[in-house]
Design an enzyme around this catalytic site. Structure first.
Site, short mmCIF file in Angstrom:
data_model
loop_
_atom_site.label_atom_id
_atom_site.label_comp_id
_atom_site.label_asym_id
_atom_site.label_seq_id
_atom_site.Cartn_x
_atom_site.Cartn_y
_atom_site.Cartn_z
CE LYS A 186 3.31 -0.75 -1.11
NZ LYS A 186 3.18 0.21 0.00
C1 LIG Z 1 2.71 1.76 -0.57
C2 LIG Z 1 1.75 2.34 -1.53
C3 LIG Z 1 1.94 3.58 -2.17
C4 LIG Z 1 3.03 4.53 -1.80
O1 LIG Z 1 4.27 4.03 -1.73
P1 LIG Z 1 5.39 4.67 -0.75
O2 LIG Z 1 6.63 4.09 -1.32
O3 LIG Z 1 5.11 4.19 0.63
O4 LIG Z 1 5.33 6.14 -0.90
C5 LIG Z 1 1.03 3.97 -3.13
N1 LIG Z 1 -0.03 3.22 -3.44
C6 LIG Z 1 -0.27 2.05 -2.83
C7 LIG Z 1 -1.46 1.26 -3.24
C8 LIG Z 1 0.58 1.59 -1.85
O5 LIG Z 1 0.31 0.43 -1.21
#
Ligand SMILES: *Cc1c(COP(=O)(O)O)cnc(C)c1O
Length: 398
Positions: A186
């Site tokens: 992210k």
């Molecule tokens: C990455 C992501 C999540 C979940 O996050 P994690 O930390 O990997 O559990 C939820 N929604 C979206 C749109 C994402 O890109």
């Protein structure tokens, strides 16, 4: 998008603060921790950056979504409206609570189509969950109007759009609750982690308790705390929070580099007849983590994607056939494959996803290509990439 590209001395310093004391737990151990409370510090800084009263850090973006729903009182049999284009975490978090995901079409914003949302509302609907995919947002104004009219909760999944804004407000802060992920890929990362923001004091208290076994967090004696509610362990560790603190400091510089690189790619593609761009709702500003564009047909989009890969354009995605992000790939969801028995509410209430018509979503997704925007590219690398992308796309349109 990935904050791991700028990982450096600042992250190491923050982590070392924690390693030197050996207190990896965010609560308690006051005498040993040399006054380091990295999770608490991150929460205060993040709430301020997101112009929200409260922030709760947790173990992941997926758990953030689960906790946000639980904190707002969503439970078994409640329906939550979500889009067909998202990450699997959307339905996972809903189903964790025995609540029922209701999947509806997206439009040319690549997020929830407000008219499809309104058409899906039943007496059991409790929440609308827009997902701001790939750096841009849902039409929050239209969705808020619908939510207000039908007395529904608006929960923003801003995991992929941190730093974007709508009507001047940070994405995630417009609805009743907003969720973020700090997983490894992210925009800012702490390895694994997530965050919930809200201005609602009761939701904040509920989230705080739910993520730590229902602990009330009153006083300094953990053993003496009471448990006003059932909960789970979705806590973040001090090590992860420490990395996140250093990354949060870099968010604004990451966003500005992303924007610069995005603009170079966009300018190159804008000159090609046949390429159009994803619609950004009025009042919205992207976080520029992806450049999302359309080709005139599915066949041309597939061919353009293939042509770009062939000339070495990496981190370019054709989501339509990608099993993480679009309903076409979610065979396990469509056929409700679980290890144990699912809650009765899910089995009886859930729409038959194999029989539902998602042709409106297909029409947009099948033409969509997304290029990730990296932070580490040099100016020359972005220019070269832009030229390669344009040439590959032109070759299939010719
Ligand atoms: C990455 C992501 C999540 C979940 O996050 P994690 O930390 O990997 O559990 C939820 N929604 C979206 C749109 C994402 O890109």
């Amino acid at each position: 998008m990935p904050g791991f590209e700028v990982f450096g001395a600042e992250e190491r310093k923050q982590v070392n603060d924690v390693l030197e004391t050996g207190v990896l737990m965010r609560y308690g151990f006051e005498g040993m921790r040399n006054n380091h409370f990295k999770a608490k510090e991150f929460e205060v800084a993040f709430a301020e950056r997101m112009q929200s009263k409260y922030c709760q850090l947790v173990s992941s973006g997926t758990s953030a979504l689960t906790i946000a729903l639980a904190a707002a009182g969503i439970g078994a049999g409640d329906e939550v409206i979500m889009p067909t284009f998202t990450f699997v975490a959307s339905f996972e978090s809903i189903m964790m609570l025995g609540a029922v995901p209701v999947l509806v079409d997206i439009d040319d914003t690549l997020t929830l189509d407000p008219s499809a949302v309104e058409a899906a509302i039943t007496s059991k609907t409790k929440c609308v969950m827009p997902v701001h995919m790939c750096g841009s947002m849902a039409d929050l104004k239209a969705l808020k109007t619908i939510c207000d009219k039908h007395d529904l909760l608006l929960l923003e999944d801003a995991c992929q759009a941190i730093g974007g804004t709508f009507e001047g407000k940070p994405l995630g802060s417009y609805g009743d609750l907003g969720c973020f992920s700090f997983d490894y890929v992210k925009t800012i990362t702490c390895g694994e982690g997530g965050g919930i923001i809200t201005n609602n004091k009761q939701y904040a208290i509920n989230a705080d308790q739910f993520q730590d076994h229902g602990h009330d967090h009153i006083g300094n004696d953990r053993g003496a705390e009471t448990h006003p509610t059932l909960g789970y362990n979705f806590r973040i560790s001090e090590l992860n929070a420490a990395v996140g603190l250093a990354q949060l400091d870099k968010l604004d510089s990451i966003l500005s580099v992303q924007k610069e690189n995005y603009m170079i790619l966009r300018k190159a593609l804008a000159q090609i007849e046949g390429v159009t761009f994803r619609r950004v709702p009025e009042g919205g500003v992207e976080n520029y983590s992806f450049l999302n564009f359309y080709l005139p047909t599915e066949a041309l989009a597939k061919a353009a994607h293939k042509a770009m890969i062939k000339v070495g354009v990496d981190v370019c995605f054709y989501w339509y056939t990608n099993n993480w992000h679009y309903i076409n790939g979610w065979e396990h969801l469509r056929n409700l494959k679980s290890m144990g028995n699912l809650p009765l509410e899910i089995k009886t209430q859930m729409q038959d996803l194999n029989a539902t018509d998602f042709s409106k979503s297909d029409a947009w997704m099948s033409r969509t290509i997304s290029s990730l925007v990296k932070i580490g590219w040099t100016h020359k690398e972005v220019e070269t990439r832009a030229a390669k992308m344009a040439e590959a796309i032109r070759s299939v349109l010719a």
